[in-house]
Design a protein around this motif. Structure first.
Motif, short mmCIF file in Angstrom:
data_model
loop_
_atom_site.label_atom_id
_atom_site.label_comp_id
_atom_site.label_asym_id
_atom_site.label_seq_id
_atom_site.Cartn_x
_atom_site.Cartn_y
_atom_site.Cartn_z
N THR A 1 40.88 39.76 9.11
CA THR A 1 41.65 41.00 9.04
C THR A 1 42.30 41.19 7.68
N THR B 1 46.67 41.41 21.95
CA THR B 1 47.71 42.39 21.66
C THR B 1 48.04 42.41 20.17
N LEU B 2 48.57 43.56 19.74
CA LEU B 2 49.01 43.68 18.35
C LEU B 2 50.09 42.67 18.03
N GLU B 3 50.97 42.43 19.00
CA GLU B 3 52.09 41.51 18.76
C GLU B 3 51.58 40.09 18.52
N TRP C 1 48.63 39.29 17.32
CA TRP C 1 47.97 39.29 16.01
C TRP C 1 49.00 39.26 14.88
N ARG C 2 50.04 40.06 14.98
CA ARG C 2 51.05 40.10 13.92
C ARG C 2 51.72 38.74 13.74
N LEU D 1 41.38 42.58 21.31
CA LEU D 1 42.13 43.50 20.46
C LEU D 1 41.20 44.20 19.47
N TRP E 1 40.01 47.88 13.78
CA TRP E 1 40.98 47.12 13.01
C TRP E 1 42.40 47.50 13.42
N PRO E 2 43.33 46.55 13.43
CA PRO E 2 44.69 46.82 13.89
C PRO E 2 45.35 48.01 13.21
N ARG F 1 44.80 51.50 14.79
CA ARG F 1 45.26 51.81 16.14
C ARG F 1 46.46 52.76 16.10
N GLU G 1 49.82 53.63 17.57
CA GLU G 1 50.87 52.97 18.34
C GLU G 1 51.83 54.02 18.89
#
Length: 253
Positions: free
Chosen positions: A30, A213-215, A217-218, A232, A246-247, A250, A252
């Motif tokens: 990423t 989830t985005l969380e 990944w972050r 994800l 890709w994140p 997205r 949100e």
């Protein structure tokens, strides 16, 4: 089945007695926003899950099944135009001699025009009585021939520190049990943080698998993970390469 009889079965082309196909799921970088590799996953010919196929695998056809999986994965990869690493799963007890068991894979790659330098072999370790010395010979031979190796499901089952003490692959894939909810779990954060430090010292790259989830990944990205796999980004594509989401793309809300 003994190694010699398994060799004869593969050489003589004894039929498996059942058919199967493959789905492909990307391992993504990423940071660079590129696909690092596609993992080939066993599926039924109708796209159904692997369980129905694997239920037909036994001690008598394990070697032939392993060889057939390699051939199927490489053939489909060439047809789909994969231009990054192709990750092929294998069980160590399905490889009796590393160099010999690579012959059909390499012959297929040459026949279909898939670059052999893009081959990557992913160790699926599910037996307590794994022969570490045997696996070490496999990893060494694959490295000698220029192939990457990865250890799947690290931190679960038998893929742990004792195995890593004897075998150092190019990559390890953190089991999804360590990933799930890591954004809010200090214990999992500590375990993964120290695993990352250990792998950095050993020169091993880390893949976080099962990221949903985005969380998650972050948090993992902030901890220094660069390679990811999970829903994800995309689900496996049956006999096709799925589009990666890709994140940053997205919405949100």
């Amino acid at each position: 089945m003994s190694p010699s009889s398994a060799c004869a079965a593969c050489r003589d082309g004894d039929p498996l007695g059942f058919n199967f196909s493959m789905a492909f799921q990307p391992i993504v970088d990423t940071d660079r926003r590129r696909v690092f590799a596609y993992e080939a996953l066993v599926r039924g010919t109708d796209g159904g899950g692997a369980a129905g196929v694997l239920a037909q695998v036994n001690a008598d056809n394990l070697y032939r099944f392993d060889q057939a999986c390699r051939v199927k994965a490489v053939t489909l990869a060439a047809r789909l135009g994969i231009d990054c690493h192709l990750s092929i799963n294998f069980q160590p007890n399905a490889v009796y001699q590393a160099a010999t068991c690579l012959r059909a894979t390499l012959a297929t790659a040459r026949r279909v025009g898939f670059p052999t330098e893009l081959l990557m072999f992913e160790i699926v370790e599910n037996e307590r009585a794994l022969d570490h010395a045997h696996l070490g010979h496999i990893v060494d031979e694959y490295a000698r021939q220029g192939f990457l190796t990865a250890l799947d499901d690290f931190g679960a089952g038998y893929s742990g520190l004792a195995l890593l003490a004897d075998i150092q692959p190019d990559l390890i894939k953190l089991d999804m049990a360590l990933i799930r909810g890591i954004d809010t779990d200090p214990v999992r954060q500590t375990l993964v943080r120290h695993t990352l430090g250990m792998c950095t010292e050993l020169g091993i790259r880390v893949v976080a698998e099962g990221v949903e989830t985005l969380e998650e990944w972050r948090r993992l990205q902030a901890m220094g993970v660069h390679l990811f796999q999970g829903y994800l980004f995309t689900r496996p594509g049956f006999e096709q390469l799925p589009a990666v989401q890709w994140p940053g793309e997205r919405v949100e809300g």
